[in-house]
Design a protein around this motif. Sequence first.
Motif, PDB file in Angstrom:
ATOM      1  N   GLY A   1       0.823  -1.207   0.000  1.00 25.18           N
ATOM      2  CA  GLY A   1       0.000   0.000   0.000  1.00 25.18           C
ATOM      3  C   GLY A   1       0.853   1.252   0.000  1.00 25.18           C
ATOM      4  O   GLY A   1       2.034   1.229   0.337  1.00 25.18           O
ATOM      5  N   ILE A   2       0.225   2.358  -0.372  1.00 23.40           N
ATOM      6  CA  ILE A   2       0.940   3.632  -0.483  1.00 23.40           C
ATOM      7  C   ILE A   2       0.915   4.360   0.852  1.00 23.40           C
ATOM      8  O   ILE A   2      -0.136   4.508   1.471  1.00 23.40           O
ATOM      9  CB  ILE A   2       0.306   4.504  -1.585  1.00 23.40           C
ATOM     10  N   ASP A   3       2.082   4.803   1.288  1.00 22.49           N
ATOM     11  CA  ASP A   3       2.210   5.625   2.488  1.00 22.49           C
ATOM     12  C   ASP A   3       2.079   7.085   2.052  1.00 22.49           C
ATOM     13  O   ASP A   3       3.038   7.696   1.582  1.00 22.49           O
ATOM     14  CB  ASP A   3       3.559   5.366   3.149  1.00 22.49           C
ATOM     15  N   LEU A   4       0.871   7.615   2.185  1.00 21.42           N
ATOM     16  CA  LEU A   4       0.587   8.963   1.673  1.00 21.42           C
ATOM     17  C   LEU A   4       1.397  10.036   2.387  1.00 21.42           C
ATOM     18  O   LEU A   4       1.849  11.001   1.761  1.00 21.42           O
ATOM     19  CB  LEU A   4      -0.902   9.264   1.778  1.00 21.42           C
ATOM     20  N   LEU A   5       1.587   9.891   3.689  1.00 23.00           N
ATOM     21  CA  LEU A   5       2.316  10.909   4.442  1.00 23.00           C
ATOM     22  C   LEU A   5       3.752  11.030   3.939  1.00 23.00           C
ATOM     23  O   LEU A   5       4.215  12.133   3.618  1.00 23.00           O
ATOM     24  CB  LEU A   5       2.290  10.587   5.933  1.00 23.00           C
ATOM     25  N   ARG A   6       4.457   9.920   3.834  1.00 19.03           N
ATOM     26  CA  ARG A   6       5.838   9.969   3.346  1.00 19.03           C
ATOM     27  C   ARG A   6       5.896  10.413   1.891  1.00 19.03           C
ATOM     28  O   ARG A   6       6.819  11.125   1.484  1.00 19.03           O
ATOM     29  CB  ARG A   6       6.505   8.599   3.502  1.00 19.03           C
ATOM     30  N   THR A   7       4.907  10.014   1.080  1.00 14.97           N
ATOM     31  CA  THR A   7       4.885  10.413  -0.330  1.00 14.97           C
ATOM     32  C   THR A   7       4.782  11.928  -0.458  1.00 14.97           C
ATOM     33  O   THR A   7       5.556  12.558  -1.192  1.00 14.97           O
ATOM     34  CB  THR A   7       3.707   9.744  -1.053  1.00 14.97           C
ATOM     35  N   TYR A   8       3.853  12.533   0.267  1.00 14.77           N
ATOM     36  CA  TYR A   8       3.664  13.980   0.139  1.00 14.77           C
ATOM     37  C   TYR A   8       4.746  14.776   0.856  1.00 14.77           C
ATOM     38  O   TYR A   8       5.083  15.882   0.433  1.00 14.77           O
ATOM     39  CB  TYR A   8       2.263  14.384   0.589  1.00 14.77           C
ATOM     40  N   LEU A   9       5.319  14.232   1.920  1.00 13.61           N
ATOM     41  CA  LEU A   9       6.466  14.906   2.534  1.00 13.61           C
ATOM     42  C   LEU A   9       7.638  14.964   1.558  1.00 13.61           C
ATOM     43  O   LEU A   9       8.320  15.979   1.434  1.00 13.61           O
ATOM     44  CB  LEU A   9       6.893  14.186   3.814  1.00 13.61           C
ATOM     45  N   TRP A  10       7.873  13.856   0.831  1.00  8.48           N
ATOM     46  CA  TRP A  10       8.970  13.823  -0.140  1.00  8.48           C
ATOM     47  C   TRP A  10       8.720  14.816  -1.262  1.00  8.48           C
ATOM     48  O   TRP A  10       9.620  15.529  -1.703  1.00  8.48           O
ATOM     49  CB  TRP A  10       9.115  12.404  -0.698  1.00  8.48           C
ATOM     50  N   ARG A  11       7.479  14.857  -1.744  1.00 11.14           N
ATOM     51  CA  ARG A  11       7.161  15.781  -2.838  1.00 11.14           C
ATOM     52  C   ARG A  11       7.307  17.227  -2.393  1.00 11.14           C
ATOM     53  O   ARG A  11       7.815  18.071  -3.143  1.00 11.14           O
ATOM     54  CB  ARG A  11       5.755  15.515  -3.354  1.00 11.14           C
ATOM     55  N   CYS A  12       6.863  17.537  -1.178  1.00  7.07           N
ATOM     56  CA  CYS A  12       6.988  18.912  -0.669  1.00  7.07           C
ATOM     57  C   CYS A  12       8.440  19.303  -0.475  1.00  7.07           C
ATOM     58  O   CYS A  12       8.828  20.421  -0.813  1.00  7.07           O
ATOM     59  CB  CYS A  12       6.223  19.058   0.645  1.00  7.07           C
ATOM     60  N   GLN A  13       9.254  18.389   0.044  1.00  8.18           N
ATOM     61  CA  GLN A  13      10.656  18.738   0.260  1.00  8.18           C
ATOM     62  C   GLN A  13      11.407  18.865  -1.059  1.00  8.18           C
ATOM     63  O   GLN A  13      12.481  19.431  -1.104  1.00  8.18           O
ATOM     64  CB  GLN A  13      11.336  17.754   1.207  1.00  8.18           C
ATOM     65  N   PHE A  14      10.826  18.380  -2.143  1.00  4.37           N
ATOM     66  CA  PHE A  14      11.418  18.564  -3.465  1.00  4.37           C
ATOM     67  C   PHE A  14      10.930  19.856  -4.125  1.00  4.37           C
ATOM     68  O   PHE A  14      11.704  20.561  -4.777  1.00  4.37           O
ATOM     69  CB  PHE A  14      11.087  17.358  -4.359  1.00  4.37           C
ATOM     70  N   LEU A  15       9.655  20.194  -3.951  1.00  2.00           N
ATOM     71  CA  LEU A  15       9.071  21.347  -4.642  1.00  2.00           C
ATOM     72  C   LEU A  15       9.255  22.676  -3.910  1.00  2.00           C
ATOM     73  O   LEU A  15       9.417  23.719  -4.546  1.00  2.00           O
ATOM     74  CB  LEU A  15       7.580  21.110  -4.876  1.00  2.00           C
ATOM     75  N   LEU A  16       9.201  22.666  -2.580  1.00  2.00           N
ATOM     76  CA  LEU A  16       9.253  23.920  -1.829  1.00  2.00           C
ATOM     77  C   LEU A  16      10.524  24.744  -2.056  1.00  2.00           C
ATOM     78  O   LEU A  16      10.443  25.974  -2.102  1.00  2.00           O
ATOM     79  CB  LEU A  16       9.033  23.664  -0.339  1.00  2.00           C
ATOM     80  N   PRO A  17      11.711  24.153  -2.227  1.00  2.00           N
ATOM     81  CA  PRO A  17      12.872  25.001  -2.538  1.00  2.00           C
ATOM     82  C   PRO A  17      12.730  25.747  -3.862  1.00  2.00           C
ATOM     83  O   PRO A  17      13.178  26.886  -3.984  1.00  2.00           O
ATOM     84  CB  PRO A  17      14.045  24.012  -2.591  1.00  2.00           C
TER      85      PRO A  17
END
Length: 158
Positions: A33-49
């Motif tokens: 199954g997909i871990d949504l919290l870790r998925t979106y944390l990773w995406r945010c830490q990539f996009l926010l900079p």
Amino acid sequence: MGESFDVVTKCMSFTLNDQFMEKFVDPGNHNSGIDLLRTYLWRCQFLLPFVSLGLMCFGAVIGLCACICRSLYPTIATGILHLLAGLCTLGSVSCYVAGIELLHQKLELPENVSGEFGWSFCLACVSAPLQFMASALFIWAAHTNRKEYTLMKAYRVA
């Protein structure tokens, strides 16, 4: 001296698609199954900079307009953009730390491996307060100059 490791390490480059892949509840197991919290944390830490960089560049353009127009309102806008950029940088650092901590809860570090933050993480931690200070200086300068500008205008009218 003759230590052997069961873990084979290999350097891999991540493409843009790899940055947005889903993270799984059991790392490495696609059926867990997909871990949504870790998925979106990773995406945010990539996009926010990138958002922070865009805000800083837009703030620089507005700052140049403030110098050319000799107006106070662009200076306030530049300060607000620096504040938002600092929040994005702080959010990126927070997302990275939270994502790493969640990953370490799922996977144990192999022996002889120390998990430490690197120099780029330290630079990101230093840059957020610097962006906040730049924001405060822009807003303070606009506020101070507004008082002096109002006094000069009142003096001319009198």
